[in-house]
Design an enzyme around this catalytic site. Structure first.
Site, short mmCIF file in Angstrom:
data_model
loop_
_atom_site.label_atom_id
_atom_site.label_comp_id
_atom_site.label_asym_id
_atom_site.label_seq_id
_atom_site.Cartn_x
_atom_site.Cartn_y
_atom_site.Cartn_z
N LYS A 185 0.92 -0.91 -0.10
CA LYS A 185 -0.03 0.29 -0.21
C LYS A 185 0.57 1.49 -0.36
CE LYS A 185 -1.51 3.22 1.56
NZ LYS A 185 -1.60 4.18 1.07
N GLU A 261 8.60 1.77 11.34
CA GLU A 261 10.05 2.78 11.09
C GLU A 261 9.17 4.15 11.31
OE1 GLU A 261 13.01 0.26 11.45
OE2 GLU A 261 13.39 1.66 10.46
N CYS A 295 13.49 10.84 7.21
CA CYS A 295 13.52 10.70 8.09
C CYS A 295 13.89 10.98 9.31
CB CYS A 295 12.65 8.99 8.43
SG CYS A 295 14.20 7.79 7.47
N GLU A 395 9.57 16.92 13.97
CA GLU A 395 10.06 17.04 13.17
C GLU A 395 8.76 17.62 11.68
OE1 GLU A 395 8.59 12.80 10.91
OE2 GLU A 395 10.48 12.65 10.51
P1 NAD Z 1 2.13 9.07 7.30
O1 NAD Z 1 2.30 8.13 7.88
O2 NAD Z 1 0.79 9.89 6.40
O3 NAD Z 1 2.40 7.44 5.81
C1 NAD Z 1 3.09 6.72 5.52
C2 NAD Z 1 1.74 5.94 5.37
O4 NAD Z 1 0.44 5.60 5.75
C3 NAD Z 1 1.59 6.23 4.08
O5 NAD Z 1 0.87 5.12 2.45
C4 NAD Z 1 -0.56 6.37 3.94
O6 NAD Z 1 -1.76 6.49 3.36
C5 NAD Z 1 -0.29 5.30 5.38
N1 NAD Z 1 -0.47 5.49 6.35
C6 NAD Z 1 -2.09 6.92 6.84
N2 NAD Z 1 -2.70 6.49 7.72
C7 NAD Z 1 -3.34 5.32 8.03
C8 NAD Z 1 -3.79 5.00 9.11
N3 NAD Z 1 -4.59 5.38 9.69
N4 NAD Z 1 -3.79 3.13 9.18
C9 NAD Z 1 -2.33 2.53 7.91
N5 NAD Z 1 -1.96 3.65 6.60
C10 NAD Z 1 -2.26 4.46 7.34
O7 NAD Z 1 3.49 9.50 6.77
P2 NAD Z 1 4.19 10.18 5.86
O8 NAD Z 1 3.60 11.94 6.18
O9 NAD Z 1 4.30 9.44 4.17
O10 NAD Z 1 5.41 10.42 5.34
C11 NAD Z 1 6.71 11.28 6.42
C12 NAD Z 1 6.52 10.60 7.90
O11 NAD Z 1 7.18 8.64 7.33
C13 NAD Z 1 7.52 11.66 8.72
O12 NAD Z 1 7.10 11.26 9.63
C14 NAD Z 1 9.17 10.66 8.53
O13 NAD Z 1 9.77 10.36 9.58
C15 NAD Z 1 8.21 9.22 7.97
N6 NAD Z 1 9.82 8.41 8.41
C16 NAD Z 1 9.93 7.19 8.33
C17 NAD Z 1 11.45 6.54 8.00
C18 NAD Z 1 11.69 5.63 8.84
O14 NAD Z 1 12.71 4.63 8.33
N7 NAD Z 1 11.81 5.47 9.96
C19 NAD Z 1 11.67 6.98 6.98
C20 NAD Z 1 11.02 7.79 5.94
C21 NAD Z 1 9.25 7.94 6.27
#
Ligand code: NAD
Length: 496
Positions: A185, A261, A295, A395
């Site tokens: 997804k 993550e 991240c 962040e």
């Molecule tokens: P997000 O949490 O908004 O979304 C991530 C994914 O989760 C998307 O595919 C989204 O559609 C899905 N999602 C959203 N709500 C959900 C729910 N209730 N249930 C299941 N899936 C859901 O994050 P983003 O804005 O896409 O990415 C940025 C964030 O990701 C930042 O906080 C960043 O630090 C983090 N990130 C972490 C790592 C790591 O390795 N630790 C790497 C990259 C990004």
């Protein structure tokens, strides 16, 4: 600050149509949504949303493939498929990288690097696919424990938009290498490039049908339904900490295994005895890579007081020289933020910073012109922020650096650990004892010493505190997608 215009490096673009009829691994027959180019606003793709029935179908297909095919038991087959996938991805670098830049906004150089890094990650796990090993232990006279490592089963992989290929394969490749079936997804903002990058995998005749499927749509509906699906065994989620908590709560209903993550607010510590030229390049790379949307961004720069003024003056000069503009122009070093909403959030933080601290450089969007339609924010540095400022604590996910100062090692360590996050940190010093002493005490999953943002498939990563649960990359990343199972052989003459 120089600006790169959008016109001269852009050929014509025909929007991609992403649906089940064009990409059979995609289970999506619902309403259409779109993705657009953050530099220009141009339409990149039309995509279909997955309905609840589509999600059921995807999970059924994956479960059937997992139960009935040889995939879970044939490591050589998995290795062949993954190696071929990596080779095909490398061969398709031009097309995938262009689509990545058009949909995500990152520079074409970084996009190419992401395609290659993804291929490297797949190759690493292709090699490990034949080495999913357990152990045998003698427990007594003619009694043996055989501990097997088996795949978890059907795994949902949910990804963010900032590094949509690397973060996809970082979960997908070890999950497949371990013998699981996977339902992907992707984040909606970068779903087209994610689907396109899966094509050379799912097109292979040797991959049992249904081992890899994709669902599309918003996290709140499609992601949530996948996490809560009764026939899922595990969710590997990469995204915001807030969302990760929601995912964990939802997964708890079905007692599904989770690997999370999550976000970060990483400290990058510069000591007076460091190689300052290298530390400057490191500080710049730490915060401005992917326009700060990473991240592990070194978004808190902690500088020893005796070098602070000179170091920040030199860093500001470097920031002023960064070419901001269209990622398709090869000379661009800072592309746009991914979306209008992301830009609004980053600009909101900048306004807070202007009230609470000293703006050293940047501080908003570039002047209008060719870039007016894009979601640009120029490199921005603040000093003199209070320790409790939101710019120090939260962040931001944008090119905004919060600088703090420290007097000595103890204060540096205390400041580095004064965060709810624990994803990564950087440490610049020529004193090996200090590097070891402080590096081993920082509460974070990855500590870079005299470097920053260098990742290797072999080396595990993951979060302490509110930055996550579980590990990815390395052998630890493979094991995350396995369960152990103990077969107890008792050849002794009596039981009692
Ligand atoms: P997000 O949490 O908004 O979304 C991530 C994914 O989760 C998307 O595919 C989204 O559609 C899905 N999602 C959203 N709500 C959900 C729910 N209730 N249930 C299941 N899936 C859901 O994050 P983003 O804005 O896409 O990415 C940025 C964030 O990701 C930042 O906080 C960043 O630090 C983090 N990130 C972490 C790592 C790591 O390795 N630790 C790497 C990259 C990004």
């Amino acid at each position: 600050m120089s600006m790169n215009t959008t016109s001269e490096h852009r050929g014509p673009w025909t929007p991609l149509e992403v649906s089940a009829s064009r990409f059979p691994h995609v289970h999506a027959t619902g309403e259409t949504f779109t993705s657009s180019d953050p530099a220009t606003g141009q339409l990149v793709a039309n995509l279909a949303t997955s309905t609840l029935t589509d999600i059921d179908d995807a999970v059924d297909t994956a479960r059937t493939a997992f139960n009935r095919s040889a995939w879970a038991r044939d490591g050589a087959l998995r290795a062949r498929v993954l190696f071929r996938y990596a080779t095909a991805l490398r061969a398709d670098e031009d097309r995938i990288a262009e689509l990545l830049t058009r949909e995500q906004g990152k520079t074409i150089g970084e996009a190419r690097g992401e395609v290659r890094a993804s291929a490297g990650m797949i190759e690493y796990y292709a090699g490990l696919a034949r080495t999913v090993e357990g152990r045998v232990q003698a427990l007594g006279e003619n009694v043996h424990a055989v501990v097997l490592r088996v795949p978890v089963g059907v795994v949902g992989v949910i990804t963010p938009w900032n590094w949509p290929l690397t973060l996809l394969v970082r979960s997908l490749a070890p999950a497949l290498a371990a013998g699981n079936a996977v339902i992907v997804k992707p984040a909606s903002l970068t779903a087209a490039v994610s689907v396109a990058a899966l094509e050379p995998l799912v097109d292979q005749d040797e991959l049992p049908a249904g081992i890899v499927t994709t669902v599309l749509g918003s996290g709140g509906t499609v992601g949530d339904a996948l996490v809560g699906h009764p026939d899922i065994d595990m969710i590997a989620f990469t995204g915001e900490t807030f969302t990760g908590v929601q995912v964990m709560k939802r997964a708890a209903d079905g007692l599904h295994k989770v690997a999370l993550e999550l976000g970060g607010k990483s400290a990058n510590l510069v000591f007076a005895d460091a190689d300052l030229d290298k530390a400057l390049a490191g500080a710049e790379n730490a915060i401005f890579t992917t326009c700060g949307q990473i991240c592990t961004a070194g978004s808190r720069l902690l500088v020893e007081r005796s070098i602070h003024d000179e170091f920040i003056a030199r860093l500001a000069e470097k920031a002023r020289l960064i070419n901001c503009g269209d990622g398709l122009d090869p000379s661009t070093r800072l592309g746009p933020l991914v979306s209008r909403q992301q830009r609004q959030e980053v600009l909101g933080y900048i306004e807070v910073g202007k009230q609470e601290g000293t703006l050293v450089v940047g501080g908003g969007p570039p002047a209008d012109g060719d870039l007016a339609e894009g979601h640009f924010v120029v490199p921005t540095i603040f000093t003199d922020l209070p320790d409790e400022s939101r710019l120090v604590k939260e962040e931001i996910f944008g090119p905004v650096l919060a600088v703090q100062t420290f007097e000595d090692d103890d204060e540096a360590l205390a400041m580095a650990n004064d965060s709810e996050y624990g994803l990564a940190a950087g440490l610049w010093t020529s004193n090996l004892n200090r590097a070891w002493r402080i590096g081993s005490r920082i509460e974070a999953g990855t500590i870079w010493i005299n470097t920053y943002h260098h990742f290797y498939p072999e080396a595990e990563v993951g979060g302490f505190k509110r930055s996550g649960i579980g590990r990815q990359q390395g052998i630890e990343g493979l094991h995350e997608f396995t369960e152990t199972k103990h077969l107890n052989f008792d050849g002794s003459p009596t039981l009692w």
